[in-house]
Scaffold this active site. Sequence first.
Site, short mmCIF file in Angstrom:
data_model
loop_
_atom_site.label_atom_id
_atom_site.label_comp_id
_atom_site.label_asym_id
_atom_site.label_seq_id
_atom_site.Cartn_x
_atom_site.Cartn_y
_atom_site.Cartn_z
CE LYS A 129 -0.83 3.19 -3.58
NZ LYS A 129 -0.76 2.82 -5.01
CG ASP B 73 -0.72 -2.68 -4.75
OD1 ASP B 73 -1.64 -3.52 -4.74
OD2 ASP B 73 -0.59 -1.81 -5.66
CE LYS C 131 0.72 -4.14 -7.86
NZ LYS C 131 0.48 -3.39 -9.12
NE ARG D 2 -6.67 4.58 -9.75
CZ ARG D 2 -6.41 4.47 -11.05
NH1 ARG D 2 -7.34 4.78 -11.94
NH2 ARG D 2 -5.22 4.10 -11.47
CD GLU E 91 -3.46 -0.25 -4.55
OE1 GLU E 91 -3.72 -0.73 -5.68
OE2 GLU E 91 -2.38 0.29 -4.27
CG ASP F 42 -2.88 -3.79 -9.01
OD1 ASP F 42 -2.50 -3.39 -7.88
OD2 ASP F 42 -2.10 -4.11 -9.91
CG ASP G 249 1.81 0.88 -3.65
OD1 ASP G 249 2.17 1.84 -4.34
OD2 ASP G 249 0.71 0.32 -3.78
#
Length: 499
Positions: free
Chosen positions: A268, A273, A280, A354, A352, A350, A291
């Site tokens: 990833k 993020d 967030k 996956r 995201e 959020d 991230d």
Amino acid sequence: MEFHVKGGNPEKQRTACVVVAVYEPRKFSAAAVQLDQASDGFLTNVVRRGDMEGKLGQTLMLFNVPNCQCDRVLLVGCGREREFSLPRLRQVVTTATKALDSGGSTDAVYCLADLAIKGHETASRVTQVVMAAEGALYHFDALKSTKQSQRRPLRKIVLNIANRDELPACEQAAREGQAIANGVALARELGNLPGNVCTPTYLANAALKMGKRLKRLKVQILEQAEMEKLGMGALLSVARGSREPPKLIVLQYRGGAKDDKPVALVGKGLTFDAGGISLKPAPAMDEMKYDMCGAAGVLGAIHACAELALPINVVGVIPSSENLPDGAANKPGDIVTSMSGQTIEVLNTDAEGRLILCDALTYTERFEPTAVIDLATLTGACVIALGNHAHGLMSNHAPLAHELLTAGRAIHDRAWELPLWDEYQDQLDSNFADMANIGGREGGAITAACFLSRYTKKFHWAHLDIAGTAWVSGKEKGGTGRPVPLLVQFLLQRAGTKH
Ligand code: BES
Ligand code: MN
Ligand code: ZN
């Protein structure tokens, strides 16, 4: 740092410093006994005066030790001998290395890899000593205007081994430790870089640079237009919220035979993020620059494979994007179509990771991999479940899970398995699409893996949730370089050079 492995008497070493261990209470290691005898009980006198109890982390620098060829002797406390362990060995090496580096010794002989630890041979301890010494001197100053530097830094460490028969295995172990440490340092560095520097484009360029520098490594970048052609609607939906163009980074390391099927590592690469429209909260949001630590782990592990010239084929696939709120960003309720054809209702923008991973996993099918391991800072729920010590491991193939758990224990970069049972899948039901991208608060790490499992049916797959392990927060905030050690150990096992 330069590392050498040698067999020899500690008192005969011509070096700035010989490092030997003292267990609690005041019990000498074999090398310390040798030094003590050569110096007519000099060390015995020192500990008798009460200056070195042997407590874990204690150090005592001695000068002018009689009948010894070295300038100094550093005694390091190792705690109780029966309780000595891999993490304690690492701690002792870290302490000693920092003390030497700031204390003016430019080279040293470490008599530490001989300290017995149940379940770990000398070679495996050598790997740990090298990793810990390299890790101890790592600091992130790429963006400081003045760099901190020692006047007389430590440059060379000789690992002293009592049993000369073990030298060849230990030399190989030192090379492995060095390669893992370099991979870890690369992952830490990329992780620590802020989001305004380390963008998807920056990651792609870092990979391209690696491809130029390392033998048998080919790197290719897929741009947005190509991803559109492939139908990567899930990945692209995340990238739409950002002004930075997304990248799909593909690395192919060919150390094995031409038709050997590869192991695939999928990481990833969210370079920041913010959560998107499901924004967030502000506290600690800066940490979402980490991230992309899955991506950094893939680059670090492949770097180590190439450095060691492992006789296997490895593919790395890194979907990279930012996740920001914008007029074009995903909105809660939007439905997107993934490359696999399955549709996804984006109930929370959020979740995201996956979304970008599912398309990368589908893309990975073309390499016909023998195993696929994805690494992702995927869920806060995994941090709640396992804390900061174990990676979360979920897999559709028990033998692969077992291989990874074993590798993690061997190199002390451990994972812990969570169940990926069918019962959890229902939490992803959607009224409007094939699946939702969230499964509620309960078992959040597992339902995230359930989502990915719908894109990994064609191969043996394991998912490492590294949300709790890829960096540390607080005063010592910084990337850890995990799970590079686990992955390299796993690949070494696969390459058959280690069992
Ligand atoms: N990158 C985060 C996961 C994360 C959060 C890692 C905190 C480390 C610390 C991920 O993209 C995310 O936001 N996940 C959500 C999923 C939720 C919306 C289902 C989470 O964990 O809250
Ligand atoms: Mn997120
Ligand atoms: Zn994320």
